[in-house]
Scaffold this active site. Structure first.
Site, PDB file in Angstrom:
ATOM      1  N   ASP A  66      -2.608   1.004  -6.413  1.00  0.00           N
ATOM      2  CA  ASP A  66      -1.865   0.067  -5.570  1.00  0.00           C
ATOM      3  C   ASP A  66      -1.002  -0.855  -6.426  1.00  0.00           C
ATOM      4  O   ASP A  66       0.180  -1.091  -6.126  1.00  0.00           O
ATOM      5  CB  ASP A  66      -2.848  -0.737  -4.717  1.00  0.00           C
ATOM      6  CG  ASP A  66      -2.149  -1.777  -3.866  1.00  0.00           C
ATOM      7  OD1 ASP A  66      -1.181  -1.424  -3.178  1.00  0.00           O
ATOM      8  OD2 ASP A  66      -2.556  -2.950  -3.897  1.00  0.00           O
ATOM      9  N   GLU A 134      -2.581   6.347  -3.226  1.00  0.00           N
ATOM     10  CA  GLU A 134      -2.646   5.271  -4.223  1.00  0.00           C
ATOM     11  C   GLU A 134      -3.619   5.633  -5.345  1.00  0.00           C
ATOM     12  O   GLU A 134      -3.348   5.365  -6.532  1.00  0.00           O
ATOM     13  CB  GLU A 134      -3.073   3.962  -3.560  1.00  0.00           C
ATOM     14  CG  GLU A 134      -2.004   3.361  -2.668  1.00  0.00           C
ATOM     15  CD  GLU A 134      -2.425   2.047  -2.062  1.00  0.00           C
ATOM     16  OE1 GLU A 134      -1.561   1.223  -1.758  1.00  0.00           O
ATOM     17  OE2 GLU A 134      -3.649   1.840  -1.880  1.00  0.00           O
TER      18      GLU A 134
END
Length: 313
Positions: A66, A134
């Protein structure tokens, strides 16, 4: 293809995870050097396993990916819009890396087919693919470094699958509503209720957010994250402000003008009702004959007292 990828292709028929190597090559454009972080990135928490005393799933890699994805996309957006202000750049980046967008990207690159998940035990089932995407970025970083992350995101994602101009035109409803509140000097508050269990018994938490404008609830939204629920609530509030002009003028008017809009007689208080009821029940006769708008003089008061004394005698 670099030298390592060439060697891996030669060795591929003899590798135990050759199918995974081959699938990842079609997604990434290169072969993994260390397959372990990729296997972890594709393992949802509902199918976590223990290795060396630790639970292995993709949550930690999701956290890492992320941060890296945000940095890479932020750099690309920064270079693409050299004259745009910070707020604009932030909104564009948010539109690209939000969970709904990452879910679509994971499907388009066929990543979701590789995810190991137990659909009966999963949480946040709407975001399994986006979270794995992610985590994949985190695995690339651990295996090949930041440069390969930039290469993958730029060449495989941004240039082929993302319309950056379209992302720039999408509305961030919460930001737009807050900007409206600042222009009109109106206080806007977002309230989020505690997570609730889905009706189907799934343990995925669902969040319910409310938008309060000038102490009036103007919208609500339900989603699998606070951010999603707030966006939906803000969207509903903006639609209400747009459609109901009278309502918008009412909450943006100064307090003095808002009070003048109440043309009805204020309701009688509970104490006043009880007093009136007691008076009626006791048949109290109220004599208003002695009420005068003008105060009596000293001489009038003395004369009145003498008259009353004479009558008593």
């Amino acid at each position: 293809m670099d030298f390592f990828d060439l060697i891996t292709r030669i060795r591929l028929p003899f590798l135990r995870d050759r199918e995974l190597y081959s699938s990842l090559y079609h997604i990434l454009g290169f072969y993994p050097r260390d397959i372990r972080p990729y296997k972890a990135a594709l393992r949802h928490r509902s199918m976590a396993i223990k290795e060396e005393g630790k639970r292995v799933n993709n949550e930690r890699l999701e956290f890492l990916g992320d941060a890296i994805l945000g940095a890479v996309v932020g750099h690309i957006v920064f270079r693409h819009f050299p004259k745009k202000p910070e707020g604009f750049l932030t909104n564009v980046r948010s539109n690209i890396v939000r969970r709904q967008s990452l879910n679509k990207l994971a499907k388009e690159i066929n990543l979701e087919k590789l995810i190991i998940v137990n659909f009966k035990k999963q949480t946040h089932n709407s975001y399994v693919s986006g979270n794995a995407f992610e985590a994949l970025i985190g695995a690339i970083y651990l295996d090949r470094g930041y440069g390969h992350c930039v290469r993958f995101v730029k060449e495989k994602i941004m240039e082929q699958l993302v319309n950056i101009e379209k992302a720039a035109s999408e509305v961030n409803h919460k930001s737009k509503l807050l900007e409206w509140g600042q222009r009109h000097h109106v206080n806007i508050e977002f309230l989020c209720e505690e997570s609730m269990e889905n009706k189907d018994g799934n343990t995925s938490p669902v969040f319910l957010s409310h938008v309060i404008i000038a102490n009036v609830e103007c919208g609500s939204g339900r989603g699998y994250s606070k951010k999603e629920s707030q966006q939906l609530a803000a969207k509903e509030a903006l639609e209400k402000l747009h459609k109901d002009r009278e309502f918008m003028l009412a909450i943006t008017a100064p307090k003095e003008l808002q009070m003048e809009r109440y043309d009805e007689v204020p309701p009688v208080s509970t104490e006043e009702k009880q007093t009136a009821k007691a008076t009626a029940e006791n048949n109290v006769d109220i004599d208003f004959s002695d009420i005068s708008m003008k105060a009596k003089s000293r001489e009038e008061i003395i004369a009145e007292a003498e008259r009353q004394a004479f009558e008593e005698d």
